[in-house]
Design a protein around this motif. Sequence first.
Motif, short mmCIF file in Angstrom:
data_model
loop_
_atom_site.label_atom_id
_atom_site.label_comp_id
_atom_site.label_asym_id
_atom_site.label_seq_id
_atom_site.Cartn_x
_atom_site.Cartn_y
_atom_site.Cartn_z
N SER A 1 0.67 -1.25 0.14
CA SER A 1 -0.03 0.05 0.03
C SER A 1 0.79 1.16 -0.03
CB SER A 1 -0.84 0.03 1.12
OG SER A 1 -0.16 0.15 2.43
N ALA A 2 1.98 1.32 0.52
CA ALA A 2 2.68 2.35 0.90
C ALA A 2 3.73 2.64 -0.56
CB ALA A 2 3.70 2.15 2.13
N PHE A 3 4.19 1.52 -0.86
CA PHE A 3 5.16 1.79 -2.12
C PHE A 3 4.81 1.10 -3.40
CE2 PHE A 3 7.57 1.04 1.85
CZ PHE A 3 7.97 2.39 1.97
N GLY A 4 3.59 0.56 -3.51
CA GLY A 4 3.01 -0.09 -4.65
C GLY A 4 4.13 -1.08 -5.47
N VAL A 5 4.44 -0.99 -6.60
CA VAL A 5 5.12 -1.62 -7.39
C VAL A 5 6.64 -1.48 -7.22
CG1 VAL A 5 3.71 -1.71 -9.39
CG2 VAL A 5 5.02 0.02 -9.45
N TYR A 6 6.94 -0.40 -6.45
CA TYR A 6 8.37 -0.33 -5.80
C TYR A 6 8.54 -0.84 -4.61
CZ TYR A 6 7.87 3.36 -9.52
OH TYR A 6 7.67 3.82 -10.79
#
Length: 584
Positions: free
Chosen positions: A89-94
């Motif tokens: 949720s915080a960084f997504g695909v990263y």
Amino acid sequence: MAAKNPAPTNPVVARARITGVTISDEGPHRSARAHHRPLGWLTGLLAAGTAVGVGELAGALAGTAGPIVVVGDAVVDVSPAPLKEFAISAFGVYDKVVLLGGILTTVAALAAVLGGFALAWPMVGYAGLGLFGGVGVLAAVARRTDEPLAVVPVLAGVAAGALALYLLLRQARPKAAGPASGQLSGGPPDRGEAAKPAGEQTAGASSPASPAQQPAPSGPSPGGPSAAAGPHRRGFLLTGVGVLAVAAGSGALGRHLSSGANVAASRAALRLPAAAEPLPALPGGVSLDVPGLPPFITPNRDFYRIDTALTLPRVSPRQWRLRVHGLVDRPLDLSYEDLLARPLIESDTTLTCVSNQIGGDLVGNTRWLGVRLADLLREAGVHADADQILSTSSDGWTCGTPTAVVMDGREALLAVAMAGEPLPIAHGFPVRMVVPGLYGFVSATKWVTDIKLTRFADERAYWARRGWAVRAPIKTMSRIDVPGPLENVPAGPTTVAGVAWAQRRGVAAVEVRVDGGEWREAVLADVPGIDTWRQWRWEFDAAPGRHTLEVRATDSTGHTQPEQRVEPIPDGATGWHSVQITAA
């Protein structure tokens, strides 16, 4: 009577008093340690860098992951589900980039600390390397059970790091020990003179000093500690440059070899057969043409990616093989060419991640091309009690899919293409699973290389072992895309639009309301089938001020998504999506 100032017994101190030099017994040692501490930090960093670089190269040559990725896999595996959810949720695909960066930063910090201690106690440095190696071996054995060479990069990296540490300490440690040699800043001691008692000094000692006996100027003496350390400093510099070159060179070569340039070239040159059962063109009304609304077909570059692979598996089509085994009568072993020789079909299917929050973007729709998985299983002869398809990715991740779901007539595929082109590497090239109606963690294995027919009672897949659901049908859901959250819009006629999905059931209706008022039915776009999302649009007259918009969908069974919000884990989120806007 004893003398008030007895002659010192330490010849170094005696010499200091004779020559007028003031020293302490521990000051030089302490200052030397402080002066040389950065050498220890650098030693640790260079040794760790060598371990990582050589490990990367060994992994590329062995066809498996490097030590950092192996340890990163272990971190992912042992991390609690709430932490994984936070990362997504915080960084997504990263999220994977952040994790790898955190691991590298942690390794660097620990290496620097251990290097500082290793100047005085070398075994501390070797023990640190041994501990990292032990963790890496355990991680490789636990996660990559089908890769017997998975431990090679870890062992090679530890051995190279230990050698680098040994070579660097040979140069760094003598330098740290220099001030303890007994030399003073006033020049080298005259052992014979210093050994004499104070009262037995020659007469010349009290006469005016000759030029040769003049006190040395302040600062390092040519014969003092700095001069003695000079060759070691140059030796450390040369050794450090050599170690750095090995670390950087091997790491860069390893990354190049594992970058999959040859796999990317193979994918670019690939020409897939046409579908034996092509789908008709999409209906003209699948798109409502509302600015800001996602297109009906998600471009491959924008399709969400959520998986546990820290680095993308690079599987060559020439080397790819699929094994179908377990509770079957006739095990299969297929090459990529074998798979492409079978009839290929097309399927319009929306995929959804179980981690998708209310209103989230971990959902995408495209047209897939592949082989029917049900046909393959019938050919293998699945046993009646095999209620689970346990599929395994090339990186060791496992997924459990209910057998009955795949065999019930839906277009479950071993997909080889999406949106008219071979699967992107990030989305499972050369082959992945696509099963309509199930969240990805129980259906969508990328880089699939193994399918085992088994029972849920006997074996658990990756996420099932962590308490997630074993049967996870996608829930009816809707989302507002236009206008966006907290967006300012002109007062007056306003378009609200979004998408809704209910795979295997289809979306029958979408309703919208403003500020808790009455629900109003939205206009729905056309769809090619029940397994894709559906665009919707609604118009209202926005009065000046702040407004809250809410949406809900109803599927073809008559079920309307509930208002109560439920978190995604263990089997998908529920709740109404809402946004606030301001009209002026």
